[in-house]
Design a protein around this motif. Structure first.
Motif, PDB file in Angstrom:
ATOM      1  N   ARG A  90     -25.312 -15.117  -0.907  1.00 15.14           N
ATOM      2  CA  ARG A  90     -26.451 -15.130   0.010  1.00 15.14           C
ATOM      3  C   ARG A  90     -27.491 -14.123  -0.480  1.00 15.14           C
ATOM      4  O   ARG A  90     -27.121 -13.019  -0.876  1.00 15.14           O
ATOM      5  CB  ARG A  90     -25.994 -14.767   1.428  1.00 15.14           C
ATOM      6  CG  ARG A  90     -25.149 -15.835   2.118  1.00 15.14           C
ATOM      7  CD  ARG A  90     -24.490 -15.231   3.349  1.00 15.14           C
ATOM      8  NE  ARG A  90     -23.769 -16.204   4.166  1.00 15.14           N
ATOM      9  CZ  ARG A  90     -22.520 -16.599   3.929  1.00 15.14           C
ATOM     10  NH1 ARG A  90     -21.857 -16.147   2.887  1.00 15.14           N
ATOM     11  NH2 ARG A  90     -21.932 -17.461   4.755  1.00 15.14           N
ATOM     12  N   LEU A 101     -41.564 -14.420  13.504  1.00 17.81           N
ATOM     13  CA  LEU A 101     -40.441 -14.146  12.607  1.00 17.81           C
ATOM     14  C   LEU A 101     -39.403 -15.251  12.784  1.00 17.81           C
ATOM     15  O   LEU A 101     -38.888 -15.811  11.812  1.00 17.81           O
ATOM     16  CB  LEU A 101     -39.832 -12.782  12.950  1.00 17.81           C
ATOM     17  CG  LEU A 101     -38.856 -12.215  11.949  1.00 17.81           C
ATOM     18  CD1 LEU A 101     -39.585 -11.765  10.686  1.00 17.81           C
ATOM     19  CD2 LEU A 101     -38.102 -11.029  12.542  1.00 17.81           C
ATOM     20  N   VAL A 159     -27.612 -16.262  15.446  1.00 12.80           N
ATOM     21  CA  VAL A 159     -27.595 -15.526  14.169  1.00 12.80           C
ATOM     22  C   VAL A 159     -28.344 -14.212  14.356  1.00 12.80           C
ATOM     23  O   VAL A 159     -29.552 -14.123  14.139  1.00 12.80           O
ATOM     24  CB  VAL A 159     -28.239 -16.367  13.046  1.00 12.80           C
ATOM     25  CG1 VAL A 159     -27.874 -15.801  11.685  1.00 12.80           C
ATOM     26  CG2 VAL A 159     -27.792 -17.816  13.128  1.00 12.80           C
ATOM     27  N   GLY A 160     -27.607 -13.205  14.791  1.00 10.97           N
ATOM     28  CA  GLY A 160     -28.243 -11.944  15.158  1.00 10.97           C
ATOM     29  C   GLY A 160     -27.804 -10.785  14.299  1.00 10.97           C
ATOM     30  O   GLY A 160     -27.158 -10.939  13.261  1.00 10.97           O
ATOM     31  N   ARG A 184     -19.296 -14.381  11.877  1.00 12.44           N
ATOM     32  CA  ARG A 184     -19.362 -13.675  10.581  1.00 12.44           C
ATOM     33  C   ARG A 184     -20.207 -12.412  10.736  1.00 12.44           C
ATOM     34  O   ARG A 184     -21.305 -12.453  11.290  1.00 12.44           O
ATOM     35  CB  ARG A 184     -19.961 -14.582   9.497  1.00 12.44           C
ATOM     36  CG  ARG A 184     -20.040 -13.905   8.133  1.00 12.44           C
ATOM     37  CD  ARG A 184     -20.507 -14.864   7.036  1.00 12.44           C
ATOM     38  NE  ARG A 184     -20.516 -14.221   5.735  1.00 12.44           N
ATOM     39  CZ  ARG A 184     -21.568 -13.570   5.215  1.00 12.44           C
ATOM     40  NH1 ARG A 184     -22.697 -13.508   5.884  1.00 12.44           N
ATOM     41  NH2 ARG A 184     -21.474 -13.005   4.034  1.00 12.44           N
ATOM     42  N   PHE A 235     -36.289  -5.973  14.721  1.00 10.58           N
ATOM     43  CA  PHE A 235     -36.317  -6.197  13.279  1.00 10.58           C
ATOM     44  C   PHE A 235     -37.417  -5.362  12.640  1.00 10.58           C
ATOM     45  O   PHE A 235     -38.290  -4.840  13.302  1.00 10.58           O
ATOM     46  CB  PHE A 235     -36.487  -7.697  12.978  1.00 10.58           C
ATOM     47  CG  PHE A 235     -36.024  -8.033  11.586  1.00 10.58           C
ATOM     48  CD1 PHE A 235     -34.696  -7.879  11.230  1.00 10.58           C
ATOM     49  CD2 PHE A 235     -36.928  -8.460  10.612  1.00 10.58           C
ATOM     50  CE1 PHE A 235     -34.263  -8.160   9.933  1.00 10.58           C
ATOM     51  CE2 PHE A 235     -36.499  -8.750   9.319  1.00 10.58           C
ATOM     52  CZ  PHE A 235     -35.166  -8.595   8.973  1.00 10.58           C
ATOM     53  N   PHE A 261     -41.131 -11.077   4.929  1.00 13.24           N
ATOM     54  CA  PHE A 261     -39.683 -10.949   4.684  1.00 13.24           C
ATOM     55  C   PHE A 261     -39.338 -10.807   3.195  1.00 13.24           C
ATOM     56  O   PHE A 261     -38.601  -9.899   2.816  1.00 13.24           O
ATOM     57  CB  PHE A 261     -38.934 -12.122   5.327  1.00 13.24           C
ATOM     58  CG  PHE A 261     -37.440 -11.940   5.350  1.00 13.24           C
ATOM     59  CD1 PHE A 261     -36.852 -10.953   6.129  1.00 13.24           C
ATOM     60  CD2 PHE A 261     -36.609 -12.745   4.583  1.00 13.24           C
ATOM     61  CE1 PHE A 261     -35.472 -10.776   6.151  1.00 13.24           C
ATOM     62  CE2 PHE A 261     -35.231 -12.577   4.600  1.00 13.24           C
ATOM     63  CZ  PHE A 261     -34.655 -11.590   5.384  1.00 13.24           C
TER      64      PHE A 261
HETATM   65 FE1  HDE Z   1     -31.823 -13.774   8.086  1.00 11.56          FE
HETATM   66  N1  HDE Z   1     -31.404 -14.856   6.425  1.00 11.56           N
HETATM   67  N2  HDE Z   1     -33.790 -13.964   7.719  1.00 11.56           N
HETATM   68  N3  HDE Z   1     -32.264 -12.551   9.671  1.00 11.56           N
HETATM   69  N4  HDE Z   1     -29.880 -13.514   8.465  1.00 11.56           N
HETATM   70  C1  HDE Z   1     -30.178 -15.155   5.982  1.00 11.56           C
HETATM   71  O1  HDE Z   1     -29.513 -17.279   5.275  1.00 11.56           O
HETATM   72  C2  HDE Z   1     -34.335 -14.820   6.832  1.00 11.56           C
HETATM   73  C3  HDE Z   1     -33.499 -12.214  10.102  1.00 11.56           C
HETATM   74  C4  HDE Z   1     -29.313 -12.900   9.542  1.00 11.56           C
HETATM   75  O2  HDE Z   1     -23.417 -14.714   8.105  1.00 11.56           O
HETATM   76  C5  HDE Z   1     -30.200 -16.134   4.840  1.00 11.56           C
HETATM   77  O3  HDE Z   1     -27.595 -18.372   4.912  1.00 11.56           O
HETATM   78  C6  HDE Z   1     -35.772 -14.809   6.938  1.00 11.56           C
HETATM   79  C7  HDE Z   1     -33.445 -11.600  11.390  1.00 11.56           C
HETATM   80  C8  HDE Z   1     -27.878 -12.962   9.452  1.00 11.56           C
HETATM   81  O4  HDE Z   1     -24.173 -16.326   6.824  1.00 11.56           O
HETATM   82  C9  HDE Z   1     -31.691 -16.450   4.677  1.00 11.56           C
HETATM   83  C10 HDE Z   1     -36.058 -13.892   7.915  1.00 11.56           C
HETATM   84  C11 HDE Z   1     -32.107 -11.562  11.709  1.00 11.56           C
HETATM   85  C12 HDE Z   1     -27.615 -13.645   8.271  1.00 11.56           C
HETATM   86  C13 HDE Z   1     -32.316 -15.572   5.730  1.00 11.56           C
HETATM   87  C14 HDE Z   1     -34.812 -13.377   8.399  1.00 11.56           C
HETATM   88  C15 HDE Z   1     -31.394 -12.156  10.624  1.00 11.56           C
HETATM   89  C16 HDE Z   1     -28.875 -13.981   7.682  1.00 11.56           C
HETATM   90  C17 HDE Z   1     -29.466 -15.685   3.618  1.00 11.56           C
HETATM   91  C18 HDE Z   1     -37.416 -13.467   8.434  1.00 11.56           C
HETATM   92  C19 HDE Z   1     -31.468 -10.982  12.972  1.00 11.56           C
HETATM   93  C20 HDE Z   1     -26.265 -13.954   7.698  1.00 11.56           C
HETATM   94  C21 HDE Z   1     -28.256 -16.579   3.524  1.00 11.56           C
HETATM   95  C22 HDE Z   1     -38.303 -14.516   8.763  1.00 11.56           C
HETATM   96  C23 HDE Z   1     -31.880 -11.636  14.187  1.00 11.56           C
HETATM   97  C24 HDE Z   1     -25.710 -15.242   8.211  1.00 11.56           C
HETATM   98  C25 HDE Z   1     -28.380 -17.499   4.620  1.00 11.56           C
HETATM   99  C26 HDE Z   1     -24.318 -15.450   7.669  1.00 11.56           C
HETATM  100  C27 HDE Z   1     -29.018 -14.706   6.493  1.00 11.56           C
HETATM  101  C28 HDE Z   1     -33.629 -15.575   5.925  1.00 11.56           C
HETATM  102  C29 HDE Z   1     -34.744 -12.367   9.385  1.00 11.56           C
HETATM  103  C30 HDE Z   1     -29.968 -12.248  10.635  1.00 11.56           C
HETATM  104  C31 HDE Z   1     -32.270 -16.244   3.286  1.00 11.56           C
HETATM  105  C32 HDE Z   1     -36.736 -15.637   6.110  1.00 11.56           C
HETATM  106  C33 HDE Z   1     -34.618 -11.122  12.236  1.00 11.56           C
HETATM  107  C34 HDE Z   1     -26.874 -12.380  10.435  1.00 11.56           C
HETATM  108  O5  HDE Z   1     -31.958 -17.792   4.956  1.00 11.56           O
END
Ligand code: HDE
Length: 719
Positions: free
Chosen positions: A87, A369, A161-162, A127, A168, A176
């Motif tokens: 990832r 976001l 998915v937090g 996860r 943030f 991002f």
């Molecule tokens: Fe993520 N984020 N994120 N994120 N995120 C990923 O998705 C992304 C954000 C969070 O256990 C990716 O499958 C963008 C906030 C978790 O598999 C990706 C933006 C929060 C996980 C991605 C954010 C998260 C991810 C990488 C801003 C908390 C792990 C692999 C617009 C609310 C999920 C994947 C797991 C994973 C993109 C911001 C939480 C690249 C573009 C805010 C817990 O898609």
């Protein structure tokens, strides 16, 4: 969309009417993919039995290998392709299966099927992850933790998915990639791994003041959790609940751990990263294997539509939280994790979470976001999991029926039958048909949207400092100390002075004292603020006690790990009594000794050793008990590893109890004991001439406190 009743007359039973047994059956239908080789013959991927798995086919005993060796070729080729991209963020993670049950129907707020019936157990897969590090990086680094839960509901998958931090870094998805490039190892030399303590991160955040609030959380002990089982989770964005009647309210999601909210000491976290890089993964795995199933309550803050503009900040701004004192968190159900994965790759690595996986009754807001995330997560799986059919992987499959006219693509696992792959059709009776809303068909909330097409940030997102100030001023004194030390540590590692200066300027806008404490350590001056900024940075605030980890419940010691430090000649009775008391309170007690095997006790009985002092350092435990026994204590006092064990536990502010000659062990390393006349024992230190139930109970109470962060003398102990 035309609402049609299916021609075959079948309608989908509402989720609330389904029993949990049925849910489990559905889940079991996925279990057919779990295989093992018990009793089986070794075969190729084509099912051909293999006679020799040791030697390749060669021309002559010492001759070259032959290209025709299909068994070797297949084995090596598969091996060559074992890796998939990790990832891009949240690469390092671990996960477990479990279930969720709602306490009572939430029909008043949402039509979501899994939130209606307390008797329904909805399967989940959760996860947890760090954000910045690679897949093989250490667990205990300073970082936000991902907290992603997939609910396999009767109406499709819902992914929450937090993170373990409720806000943030940035307000708009546009930033991002910049944020992630800044925090990841620097591109020229790929250093440092899994750490924000470097120039590019601080350069970026110092230039983007909206990061100030979250950075402060990351500098707090929230970013070095004691256990994944002991951290809160947050949905971060404002979402919507929508009722069957179409009434919407705003909702913020929370996870509240039933084991309390605890952090490590920074020195401890750094050492654990070396001595047990898998500390959190192991902790989660072992707890579940031991039947100590971690539990979290799902909490919601519900805000009626008409209250959208009642706060001094914008609900769409993900750098803001809604203080619990303004809108209480209602606990609506519980998640229990009760099963470890069978295969890390197939389940944890291939799990594809997506904030856009919602079910009827849950909808999005215009948080910019969140809107960006709705694009990103499918996109990333296309490269990571190699094509558009990743929803067919067992871990990602819905337990509700899934039919549509999407076809083909890489790695298609199903075999769709028939001539029809379009809708409308007459050849296949029009199937599969749209589900009207009364059959739980998803209908987006018809929010009114009206505006010019613009690239601007709303003025209502402009305040970047007052909630950082709220967080800072809501912390207890030791928590503030830890935050200050974290800024000192990280900024000391920054090489470009202008970055540090800018950061001090941002901190001054949060609080002068905070900025001064950090600046003094760095031998720098706090940049002067103009009048308006200075006034904002000294504005009175109403603190939010819920933001302090120290205010989370500390009502038990379930699953805490206690080391019993002993050597030959130990008082075996004291061990047995203390062990019984600790285990009775739900803790785990392990005998740690200079060697494996058994110890001779004073009574002649053998005491089984669980680990040696060098393999299980004090940082792997929550508390230490030193029983008496003259010979045992003489050995331990002469053993540098044992001395270090006790001192380190003292430094990390853990509860320590010593009885009988055990007190001498403490005294010999300079820790005051009950025999020092007129001296007040440091907090969390319990010593007594003899073991007793009263001592055990006092020790249990001290362990429940987690840490004694203000313990006198801790800083004098070398790291
Ligand atoms: Fe993520 N984020 N994120 N994120 N995120 C990923 O998705 C992304 C954000 C969070 O256990 C990716 O499958 C963008 C906030 C978790 O598999 C990706 C933006 C929060 C996980 C991605 C954010 C998260 C991810 C990488 C801003 C908390 C792990 C692999 C617009 C609310 C999920 C994947 C797991 C994973 C993109 C911001 C939480 C690249 C573009 C805010 C817990 O898609």
């Amino acid at each position: 969309m035309a609402a049609k009743i299916p021609a075959n007359g079948k309608s989908r039973t509402p989720a609330s009417a389904k029993s949990s047994a049925e849910n489990n059956d559905k889940l079991n239908s996925l279990e057919q993919d779990r295989t093992d080789g018990a009793g089986a013959v070794l075969t190729t991927n084509q099912g051909v039995p293999i006679a020799d798995n040791q030697n390749s086919l060669r021309a002559g005993v010492r001759g070259p290998s032959l290209l025709e060796d299909f068994i070797l070729r297949e084995k090596i080729t598969h091996f060559d392709h074992e890796r998939i991209p990790e990832r891009i963020v949240h690469a390092r993670g671990e996960a477990a299966h479990g279930f969720f049950q709602v306490y009572e129907s939430m029909a008043k707020y949402t039509r979501a099927g899994f939130l209606q019936d307390p008797s329904v157990k909805t399967p989940v897969f959760a996860r947890f992850s760090t954000v910045a590090g690679s897949r093989g990086s250490a667990d205990t680094v300073r970082d936000a933790r991902g907290f992603a839960v997939k609910f396999y509901t009767q109406e499709g998958n819902f992914d929450l998915v937090g993170n373990n931090i409720p806000v943030f870094f940035i307000q708009d998805a546009m930033k991002f990639p910049d944020l992630v490039h800044a925090i990841k190892p620097e591109p020229n030399n790929e250093m440092p791994q899994a750490s924000s303590a470097h120039d590019t991160f601080w350069d970026f955040v110092s230039l983007v003041p909206e990061t100030t609030h979250m950075v402060m959380w990351v500098m707090s002990d929230r970013a070095i959790p004691r256990s994944l089982r002991m951290m809160e989770g947050f949905g971060v964005h404002t979402f919507r609940f929508v009722t069957a009647e179409g009434v919407s309210s705003f909702v913020k999601f929370h996870w509240k751990p039933l084991l309390g909210v605890h952090g490590l000491a920074w020195d401890e976290a750094q050492k654990l990263a070396g001595k047990d890089a898998d500390f959190h993964r192991r902790d989660l795995w072992e707890a579940i294997e031991a039947g100590d199933f971690p539990e979290w309550e799902l909490g919601v803050q519900i805000i009626p539509e008409e209250d959208e503009f009642k706060f001094g900040f914008d609900l769409l701004d993900p750098t803001k939280l809604v203080p619990e004192e303004l809108v209480p968190v209602t606990r609506i159900g519980k998640m229990t994790l009760n099963r470890n994965p069978d295969n890390f790759f197939a389940e944890v690595e291939q799990a594809a979470f997506h904030p856009g996986h919602v079910v009827p009754g849950i909808d999005f807001t215009n948080d910019p976001l969140l809107q960006g995330r709705l694009f990103s997560y499918t996109d990333t799986q296309l490269i990571r999991l190699g094509g558009p059919n990743f929803h067919q992987l067992p871990i990602n499959r819905a337990i509700s029926p899934m039919h549509n006219n999407q076809r083909d693509g890489l790695h298609q696992q199903s075999i769709p039958k028939g001539r029809v792959a379009y809708e409308p059709n007459s050849i296949a009776n029009g199937d599969p048909k749209e589900a009207p809303p009364e059959q739980a068909g998803y209908v987006s909330y018809p929010e009114r949207v009206d505006g010019a097409k613009v690239r601007v940030r709303s003025e209502s997102f402009a305040d970047h400092f007052s909630q950082a100030r709220l967080f800072w001023l809501s912390q207890s004194a030791p928590e503030q100390d830890h935050i200050v030390s974290a800024y000192q540590f990280e900024l000391s590692k920054v090489e470009v002075p202008a970055i540090v200066e800018r950061m001090l300027g941002n901190l001054a806008r949060v609080d002068e004292t905070l900025a001064k404490r950090v600046a003094d350590h760095l031998a720098m001056a706090v940049p002067a603020l103009d009048k308006k900024m200075a006034a904002e940075a000294s504005a009175a605030i109403v603190p939010s006690p819920a933001l302090s980890m120290l205010n989370a419940p500390k009502d038990g010691i379930k699953t805490r790990k206690v080391a019993i430090l002993a050597a030959d000649g130990v008082d075996g009775k004291a061990i047995a009594e203390m062990k019984a008391a600790l285990q009775g309170a739900g803790a785990m007690a392990k005998v740690i000794a200079p060697h494996m095997g058994t110890l001779r006790s004073t009574s002649g009985d053998a005491v089984a050793v669980d680990h040696t002092i060098t393999t299980m350092p004090s940082i792997a435990f929550d508390a230490v008990f030193v029983p008496g026994g003259e010979q045992s204590i003489a050995t331990l006092r002469g053993n540098g590893d044992a001395v270090h064990f006790v001192l380190e536990a003292f430094k990390h502010c853990k509860a320590i109890a010593a009885v009988g000659e055990g007190s001498q062990m403490l005294a010999s390393v300079g820790i005051p004991t009950e025999s020092d006349p007129g001296i007040k024992l440091p907090d969390g230190i319990i010593t007594a001439a003899a073991a007793s139930n009263a001592v055990a109970q006092e020790f249990i109470k001290a362990i429940a406190e987690h840490r004694f962060w203000t313990r006198a003398g801790k800083d004098a102990v070398p790291a």
